[in-house]
Motif scaffolding. Structure first.
Motif, PDB file in Angstrom:
ATOM      1  N   ARG A  35       0.824  -1.203   0.000  1.00 59.40           N
ATOM      2  CA  ARG A  35       0.000   0.000   0.000  1.00 59.40           C
ATOM      3  C   ARG A  35       0.860   1.257   0.000  1.00 59.40           C
ATOM      4  NH1 ARG A  35      -2.653  -2.206   5.021  1.00 59.40           N
ATOM      5  NH2 ARG A  35      -4.519  -3.368   4.418  1.00 59.40           N
ATOM      6  N   ALA A  36       0.286   2.336  -0.515  1.00 57.44           N
ATOM      7  CA  ALA A  36       0.780   3.689  -0.251  1.00 57.44           C
ATOM      8  C   ALA A  36      -0.151   4.265   0.805  1.00 57.44           C
ATOM      9  CB  ALA A  36       0.756   4.538  -1.515  1.00 57.44           C
ATOM     10  N   VAL A  37       0.423   4.752   1.905  1.00 53.73           N
ATOM     11  CA  VAL A  37      -0.375   5.162   3.062  1.00 53.73           C
ATOM     12  C   VAL A  37      -0.106   6.628   3.387  1.00 53.73           C
ATOM     13  CG1 VAL A  37      -0.783   4.772   5.523  1.00 53.73           C
ATOM     14  CG2 VAL A  37      -0.369   2.832   4.006  1.00 53.73           C
ATOM     15  N   ASN A  38      -1.180   7.383   3.553  1.00 48.95           N
ATOM     16  CA  ASN A  38      -1.057   8.768   4.008  1.00 48.95           C
ATOM     17  C   ASN A  38      -1.242   8.815   5.517  1.00 48.95           C
ATOM     18  OD1 ASN A  38      -0.993  11.786   3.408  1.00 48.95           O
ATOM     19  ND2 ASN A  38      -2.891  11.590   4.559  1.00 48.95           N
ATOM     20  N   LEU A  39      -0.233   9.340   6.224  1.00 47.41           N
ATOM     21  CA  LEU A  39      -0.265   9.467   7.675  1.00 47.41           C
ATOM     22  C   LEU A  39      -0.649  10.894   8.032  1.00 47.41           C
ATOM     23  CD1 LEU A  39       2.332   8.106  10.193  1.00 47.41           C
ATOM     24  CD2 LEU A  39       1.585  10.475  10.337  1.00 47.41           C
ATOM     25  N   ASP A  40      -1.795  11.037   8.714  1.00 43.95           N
ATOM     26  CA  ASP A  40      -2.310  12.345   9.125  1.00 43.95           C
ATOM     27  C   ASP A  40      -2.340  12.372  10.644  1.00 43.95           C
ATOM     28  OD1 ASP A  40      -3.493  14.796   9.340  1.00 43.95           O
ATOM     29  OD2 ASP A  40      -5.414  14.217   8.485  1.00 43.95           O
ATOM     30  N   LYS A  56       2.811  12.716   6.225  1.00 39.03           N
ATOM     31  CA  LYS A  56       3.591  12.216   5.093  1.00 39.03           C
ATOM     32  C   LYS A  56       2.922  10.995   4.483  1.00 39.03           C
ATOM     33  CE  LYS A  56       7.571  10.377   5.818  1.00 39.03           C
ATOM     34  NZ  LYS A  56       8.951  10.152   6.268  1.00 39.03           N
ATOM     35  N   THR A  57       3.375  10.644   3.274  1.00 38.86           N
ATOM     36  CA  THR A  57       2.955   9.416   2.613  1.00 38.86           C
ATOM     37  C   THR A  57       4.099   8.421   2.679  1.00 38.86           C
ATOM     38  OG1 THR A  57       1.490  10.620   1.115  1.00 38.86           O
ATOM     39  CG2 THR A  57       2.151   8.404   0.456  1.00 38.86           C
ATOM     40  N   LEU A  58       3.766   7.174   3.036  1.00 36.06           N
ATOM     41  CA  LEU A  58       4.814   6.174   3.248  1.00 36.06           C
ATOM     42  C   LEU A  58       4.417   4.838   2.643  1.00 36.06           C
ATOM     43  CD1 LEU A  58       3.784   4.269   5.984  1.00 36.06           C
ATOM     44  CD2 LEU A  58       4.011   6.544   6.943  1.00 36.06           C
ATOM     45  N   PRO A  59       5.415   3.978   2.351  1.00 35.31           N
ATOM     46  CA  PRO A  59       5.116   2.641   1.828  1.00 35.31           C
ATOM     47  C   PRO A  59       4.806   1.682   2.971  1.00 35.31           C
ATOM     48  CG  PRO A  59       7.482   2.945   1.929  1.00 35.31           C
ATOM     49  CD  PRO A  59       6.864   4.257   2.371  1.00 35.31           C
ATOM     50  N   GLU A  60       3.991   0.690   2.673  1.00 34.66           N
ATOM     51  CA  GLU A  60       3.601  -0.269   3.705  1.00 34.66           C
ATOM     52  C   GLU A  60       3.380  -1.631   3.065  1.00 34.66           C
ATOM     53  OE1 GLU A  60       0.376   0.704   6.736  1.00 34.66           O
ATOM     54  OE2 GLU A  60      -0.584  -0.875   5.542  1.00 34.66           O
ATOM     55  N   VAL A  61       3.757  -2.683   3.776  1.00 37.83           N
ATOM     56  CA  VAL A  61       3.474  -4.063   3.369  1.00 37.83           C
ATOM     57  C   VAL A  61       2.782  -4.744   4.538  1.00 37.83           C
ATOM     58  CG1 VAL A  61       4.464  -6.288   2.693  1.00 37.83           C
ATOM     59  CG2 VAL A  61       5.452  -4.166   1.810  1.00 37.83           C
ATOM     60  N   GLU A  74      -3.698  -9.715  10.791  1.00 30.62           N
ATOM     61  CA  GLU A  74      -2.897  -8.902   9.873  1.00 30.62           C
ATOM     62  C   GLU A  74      -1.696  -8.306  10.597  1.00 30.62           C
ATOM     63  OE1 GLU A  74      -4.251  -5.618   6.816  1.00 30.62           O
ATOM     64  OE2 GLU A  74      -3.774  -4.684   8.734  1.00 30.62           O
ATOM     65  N   LEU A  75      -0.514  -8.473  10.012  1.00 30.47           N
ATOM     66  CA  LEU A  75       0.700  -7.837  10.507  1.00 30.47           C
ATOM     67  C   LEU A  75       1.121  -6.774   9.506  1.00 30.47           C
ATOM     68  CD1 LEU A  75       3.064  -7.670  12.526  1.00 30.47           C
ATOM     69  CD2 LEU A  75       4.238  -9.405  11.131  1.00 30.47           C
ATOM     70  N   VAL A  76       1.221  -5.525   9.983  1.00 31.72           N
ATOM     71  CA  VAL A  76       1.578  -4.390   9.129  1.00 31.72           C
ATOM     72  C   VAL A  76       3.028  -4.015   9.382  1.00 31.72           C
ATOM     73  CG1 VAL A  76       1.100  -1.985   8.580  1.00 31.72           C
ATOM     74  CG2 VAL A  76      -0.779  -3.530   9.153  1.00 31.72           C
ATOM     75  N   LEU A  77       3.805  -3.892   8.312  1.00 29.03           N
ATOM     76  CA  LEU A  77       5.223  -3.561   8.419  1.00 29.03           C
ATOM     77  C   LEU A  77       5.552  -2.384   7.499  1.00 29.03           C
ATOM     78  CD1 LEU A  77       6.727  -7.167   8.264  1.00 29.03           C
ATOM     79  CD2 LEU A  77       6.327  -5.800  10.307  1.00 29.03           C
ATOM     80  N   THR A  78       6.534  -1.612   7.900  1.00 28.05           N
ATOM     81  CA  THR A  78       7.082  -0.559   7.055  1.00 28.05           C
ATOM     82  C   THR A  78       8.536  -0.346   7.467  1.00 28.05           C
ATOM     83  OG1 THR A  78       6.775   1.702   6.223  1.00 28.05           O
ATOM     84  CG2 THR A  78       6.357   1.336   8.575  1.00 28.05           C
ATOM     85  N   VAL A  79       9.207   0.585   6.829  1.00 29.35           N
ATOM     86  CA  VAL A  79      10.578   0.923   7.211  1.00 29.35           C
ATOM     87  C   VAL A  79      10.528   2.102   8.170  1.00 29.35           C
ATOM     88  CG1 VAL A  79      11.589   0.059   5.070  1.00 29.35           C
ATOM     89  CG2 VAL A  79      10.822   2.429   5.202  1.00 29.35           C
ATOM     90  N   PRO A  80      11.576   2.336   8.983  1.00 38.02           N
ATOM     91  CA  PRO A  80      11.562   3.486   9.895  1.00 38.02           C
ATOM     92  C   PRO A  80      11.292   4.789   9.142  1.00 38.02           C
ATOM     93  CG  PRO A  80      13.386   2.030  10.427  1.00 38.02           C
ATOM     94  CD  PRO A  80      12.804   1.525   9.139  1.00 38.02           C
ATOM     95  N   PRO A  99       6.659   1.559  13.346  1.00 38.24           N
ATOM     96  CA  PRO A  99       5.379   1.265  14.002  1.00 38.24           C
ATOM     97  C   PRO A  99       4.693  -0.030  13.545  1.00 38.24           C
ATOM     98  CG  PRO A  99       5.016   2.747  12.174  1.00 38.24           C
ATOM     99  CD  PRO A  99       6.444   2.274  12.078  1.00 38.24           C
ATOM    100  N   PRO A 100       5.270  -1.226  13.765  1.00 38.12           N
ATOM    101  CA  PRO A 100       4.538  -2.440  13.390  1.00 38.12           C
ATOM    102  C   PRO A 100       3.212  -2.543  14.136  1.00 38.12           C
ATOM    103  CG  PRO A 100       6.385  -2.968  14.813  1.00 38.12           C
ATOM    104  CD  PRO A 100       6.539  -1.530  14.439  1.00 38.12           C
ATOM    105  N   THR A 101       2.198  -3.055  13.447  1.00 41.62           N
ATOM    106  CA  THR A 101       0.855  -3.162  14.009  1.00 41.62           C
ATOM    107  C   THR A 101       0.290  -4.543  13.727  1.00 41.62           C
ATOM    108  OG1 THR A 101       0.485  -0.799  13.628  1.00 41.62           O
ATOM    109  CG2 THR A 101      -1.464  -2.154  13.995  1.00 41.62           C
TER     110      THR A 101
END
Length: 198
Positions: A35-40, A56-61, A74-80, A99-101
């Motif tokens: 996903r492309a994710v917008n963080l507000d 910001k907008t960040l990548p997510e897998v 569901e396990l959500v991962l991204t880079v720092p 922020p893994p979720t």
């Protein structure tokens, strides 16, 4: 044909193809999304410093494993992610957060659409903290995560995904070793991407 009619025709075609391609999820299925994710950020601050971090907008897998046709984790991962920290309109430093979720989801089958709701926990680790001398933050945050989303089939085992999460992320702020309040990022995360079922 007007642009509105063309857009409406394309949307109806996608929905119709989704219904035709719809297959129920099964126990043991793995759905991998990018996903492309917008963080507000909510930027709720009780320190009196008017603290905020940039959106910001960040990548997510993420990886969803199905225990049954309706229940998944569901396990959500991204880079720092690097953020600028401001006090009012003045930039005072920067930090990174990872922020893994992990959420537990219930999936519905709505005639091709596959909406879901989820709830779980977020763990955030702050690192590379660069703040004015004497100012510091607690490095770890644990909070609740809530989500709603939908997977729309567009080809065999391929889905368009739309996902919205509300996540509790916060930290304690100290000056010269004395705690002066809490800063809550508490972002809303809106993501759009593709999912592949294995």
């Amino acid at each position: 044909m007007s642009k509105k009619h063309i857009v409406a025709t394309v949307i109806l075609a996608v929905f119709a193809s989704g219904s035709a391609l719809a297959q129920a999820f099964q126990a043991g299925d793995l759905l991998v999304r990018a996903r492309a994710v917008n963080l507000d950020s909510a930027n709720n601050d009780s320190t009196g410093l008017d603290l905020s971090v940039n959106n910001k907008t960040l990548p997510e897998v993420d990886f969803s494993y199905f225990f049954s046709p309706n229940l998944a984790a569901e396990l959500v991962l991204t880079v720092p992610q690097k953020h600028t920290l401001s006090a009012g309109a003045t930039e005072i430093g920067s930090l990174r957060h990872l922020p893994p979720t992990l959420t537990v989801q219930y999936h519905f089958n709505a005639g091709g659409f596959k909406p879901y709701v989820g709830a779980g926990l977020n763990y955030t680790r702050f690192s590379s903290v660069n703040l004015p001398e004497g100012v510091d933050i607690k490095r770890n945050s644990v909070g609740l995560a809530l989500q709603v989303g939908v997977d729309i089939p567009v080809a065999k085992d391929l889905y368009v995904n739309i996902d919205v999460k509300k996540v509790q992320i916060g930290t304690k702020v100290s000056v010269a070793g004395a705690e002066i309040g809490k800063f809550k990022v508490d972002p809303v995360l809106v993501g759009v991407g593709l999912g592949w079922r294995f």
